[in-house]
Structures are given as structure tokens and as C-alpha cells.
Design a protein around this motif. Structure first.
Motif, PDB file in Angstrom:
ATOM      1  N   LYS A 157       7.681  -1.751   7.874  1.00  9.44           N
ATOM      2  CA  LYS A 157       8.296  -2.957   7.312  1.00  9.44           C
ATOM      3  C   LYS A 157       7.651  -3.389   5.996  1.00  9.44           C
ATOM      4  O   LYS A 157       8.201  -4.243   5.289  1.00  9.44           O
ATOM      5  CB  LYS A 157       8.242  -4.104   8.323  1.00  9.44           C
ATOM      6  N   ASN A 158       6.513  -2.815   5.670  1.00 19.41           N
ATOM      7  CA  ASN A 158       5.793  -3.194   4.451  1.00 19.41           C
ATOM      8  C   ASN A 158       5.842  -2.127   3.363  1.00 19.41           C
ATOM      9  O   ASN A 158       5.146  -2.240   2.351  1.00 19.41           O
ATOM     10  CB  ASN A 158       4.324  -3.483   4.785  1.00 19.41           C
ATOM     11  N   PHE A 159       6.669  -1.119   3.576  1.00 14.64           N
ATOM     12  CA  PHE A 159       6.663   0.057   2.696  1.00 14.64           C
ATOM     13  C   PHE A 159       8.090   0.476   2.372  1.00 14.64           C
ATOM     14  O   PHE A 159       8.938   0.558   3.251  1.00 14.64           O
ATOM     15  CB  PHE A 159       5.933   1.200   3.407  1.00 14.64           C
ATOM     16  N   TRP A 160       8.338   0.730   1.071  1.00 21.19           N
ATOM     17  CA  TRP A 160       9.665   1.161   0.638  1.00 21.19           C
ATOM     18  C   TRP A 160       9.578   2.447  -0.181  1.00 21.19           C
ATOM     19  O   TRP A 160       8.963   2.459  -1.256  1.00 21.19           O
ATOM     20  CB  TRP A 160      10.329   0.108  -0.248  1.00 21.19           C
ATOM     21  N   PRO A 161      10.201   3.531   0.268  1.00 21.06           N
ATOM     22  CA  PRO A 161      10.386   4.694  -0.606  1.00 21.06           C
ATOM     23  C   PRO A 161      11.615   4.439  -1.476  1.00 21.06           C
ATOM     24  O   PRO A 161      12.572   3.800  -1.033  1.00 21.06           O
ATOM     25  CB  PRO A 161      10.631   5.837   0.380  1.00 21.06           C
ATOM     26  N   HIS A 188      -0.016   3.945   6.736  1.00 22.72           N
ATOM     27  CA  HIS A 188      -1.048   2.998   6.284  1.00 22.72           C
ATOM     28  C   HIS A 188      -0.515   1.565   6.238  1.00 22.72           C
ATOM     29  O   HIS A 188      -1.180   0.633   6.702  1.00 22.72           O
ATOM     30  CB  HIS A 188      -1.548   3.414   4.902  1.00 22.72           C
ATOM     31  N   TYR A 189       0.677   1.390   5.693  1.00 19.91           N
ATOM     32  CA  TYR A 189       1.218   0.045   5.498  1.00 19.91           C
ATOM     33  C   TYR A 189       2.075  -0.445   6.659  1.00 19.91           C
ATOM     34  O   TYR A 189       2.228  -1.653   6.856  1.00 19.91           O
ATOM     35  CB  TYR A 189       2.060   0.002   4.220  1.00 19.91           C
ATOM     36  N   GLY A 190       2.658   0.483   7.408  1.00 24.02           N
ATOM     37  CA  GLY A 190       3.643   0.104   8.414  1.00 24.02           C
ATOM     38  C   GLY A 190       5.029   0.097   7.785  1.00 24.02           C
ATOM     39  O   GLY A 190       5.185  -0.266   6.613  1.00 24.02           O
ATOM     40  N   THR A 243       5.153  -1.406  -2.158  1.00 20.50           N
ATOM     41  CA  THR A 243       4.714  -2.014  -0.909  1.00 20.50           C
ATOM     42  C   THR A 243       4.739  -3.537  -0.994  1.00 20.50           C
ATOM     43  O   THR A 243       4.778  -4.120  -2.081  1.00 20.50           O
ATOM     44  CB  THR A 243       3.279  -1.573  -0.562  1.00 20.50           C
ATOM     45  N   VAL A 244       4.675  -4.165   0.165  1.00 22.85           N
ATOM     46  CA  VAL A 244       4.760  -5.616   0.237  1.00 22.85           C
ATOM     47  C   VAL A 244       3.562  -6.291  -0.430  1.00 22.85           C
ATOM     48  O   VAL A 244       3.656  -7.448  -0.858  1.00 22.85           O
ATOM     49  CB  VAL A 244       4.895  -6.067   1.713  1.00 22.85           C
TER      50      VAL A 244
END
Length: 210
Positions: free
Chosen positions: A28-32, A24-26, A47-48
Motif C-alpha cells: 500500500k506504500n509502494f507504486w511501480p 520493504h515498503y509494503g 513511495t508514500v
């Protein structure tokens, strides 16, 4: 009719959500947030755009009262960590400002939980947490239905990962394998027959078809 989501375990639900949100976010825009090194600080993903996600998969067989109690407990305990881990979270998310905290669960079964989320939002805002957007911050419950395209993608990926096709081995292929691995096969036959007796045939066939 039950869906794939209805049959997941809590850990599988977390993995499913990660696949869905990453799509959904891509990337580069998402951190687990890994939890193997002293926990995840109460954040499973962020998320960013300033969203913190926590996942929760309740027991499908509990009554409504118990369901609400468990959801509320999850929300209450994890929101406390925003303050208790404030310094560590602020360093980790860097310059991301948090606009919403979301509990991802398969279903929201009660309108009372919306009211509860609003109550907890006000409590968080009173704490003056440095990385929280005081004008826009909200607490919400979301389901996979909030991300329809990503849900479809995650379901496809997850379904394939647990339904790996098994190729059937023909008798001709077995024969060719036996001919090219005769020494190994003789050893397997000798040892398995000695240990398993008449039950060794199925074991030997299983070795050949792997």
C-alpha cells in the motif's frame, strides 16, 4: 564468488528491485510506474514517504571512467524529467511530496558520484518543482545492501523463480501414461518417425515426460 545480483540482466535487476522495494515498503506504500503507455515519466517506482526510484544496471566489464560517465548520464537525464514532466508527475503522485530521488544500482564504485549527486540536487532545487520538498530533497545512489531484509527476501523469491525444480518421471509412470494415451501416442510415433526417422525416439520420450 559471484552473487545472484552479479548475474542479472538490466531488466532482471529492475524486477529484482521491484520485489525488494515492495517488500520493504509494503504494497500500500509502494507504486511501480508502468512504461508501456508513453513511458514512465522518468519514475520506475515511488513511495508514500516521498522517494522516487530509478534502476540502473551498468556493464560489469567497463573501466572506472566509463562507469562514472554512464552513471552520471543516467542521473542527469532522469533528473531532467522531473521538470519536463512536472505537471504529469504531480497529477500521478497526487499529494505525495518528494523528499529524495534514488538511483538503485548493484554497486557504487566511486566517491565522486556522491559529490555529483549533491551537485545535481542543488540544480533540481533551483528549478522550483512543485512536488519537491525544498528543505529535505536529496539525490542519492543506493544498493540492495541498503535494504538487507528485503534484499534477502527478493533474492529468495528471484532465485526460486529461475530455479524451478523439474520432477523426474519414472519408467512406471511412463508406462501408465502410454497405456492411458495409446491413441495419442500412436499418432505421435507415426508422425515423428515419418518426419524425424531414427531421431524420433528422444522426441517421443520428451513428449511423454512433459
Amino acid at each position: 564468488m559471484s552473487s545472484l545480483i552479479d548475474n542479472l540482466s538490466p531488466k532482471e535487476w529492475e524486477s529484482y528491485c521491484e520485489i525488494m522495494l515492495r517488500h520493504h515498503y509494503g504494497a500500500k506504500n509502494f507504486w511501480p510506474v508502468p512504461d508501456e503507455d508513453s513511458g514512465d515519466l522518468g519514475l520506475e517506482f515511488y513511495t508514500v514517504d516521498g522517494t522516487i526510484y530509478q534502476c540502473y544496471y551498468p556493464d560489469n566489464n567497463i573501466d572506472m571512467a566509463t562507469y562514472k560517465q554512464r552513471i552520471q548520464k543516467k542521473i542527469r537525464e532522469d533528473l531532467k524529467k522531473l521538470k519536463s514532466n512536472e505537471e504529469k508527475i504531480a497529477k500521478m503522485i497526487d499529494d505525495v511530496i518528494i523528499n529524495q530521488w534514488v538511483l538503485l544500482t548493484p554497486k557504487n564504485r566511486s566517491k565522486d558520484l556522491i559529490t555529483y549527486c549533491n551537485k545535481k540536487k542543488r540544480e533540481v532545487l533551483k528549478q522550483g518543482i512543485s512536488y519537491i520538498n525544498e528543505k529535505e530533497f536529496i539525490v542519492k545512489i543506493e544498493t540492495a545492501d541498503s535494504y538487507p531484509d528485503a534484499k534477502m527476501y527478493a533474492s529468495g523469491v528471484y532465485d526460486k523463480s529461475i530455479n524451478i525444480p523439474i520432477t523426474q518421471v519414472s519408467e512406471q509412470e511412463k508406462k501408465l501414461w502410454k497405456e492411458s494415451n495409446s491413441t495419442f501416442l500412436d499418432n505421435i510415433v507415426h508422425k515423428s518417425t515419418k518426419i524425424m526417422g531414427k531421431n524420433s525416439d528422444a522426441f517421443q520420450d520428451n513428449i511423454i515426460t512433459k
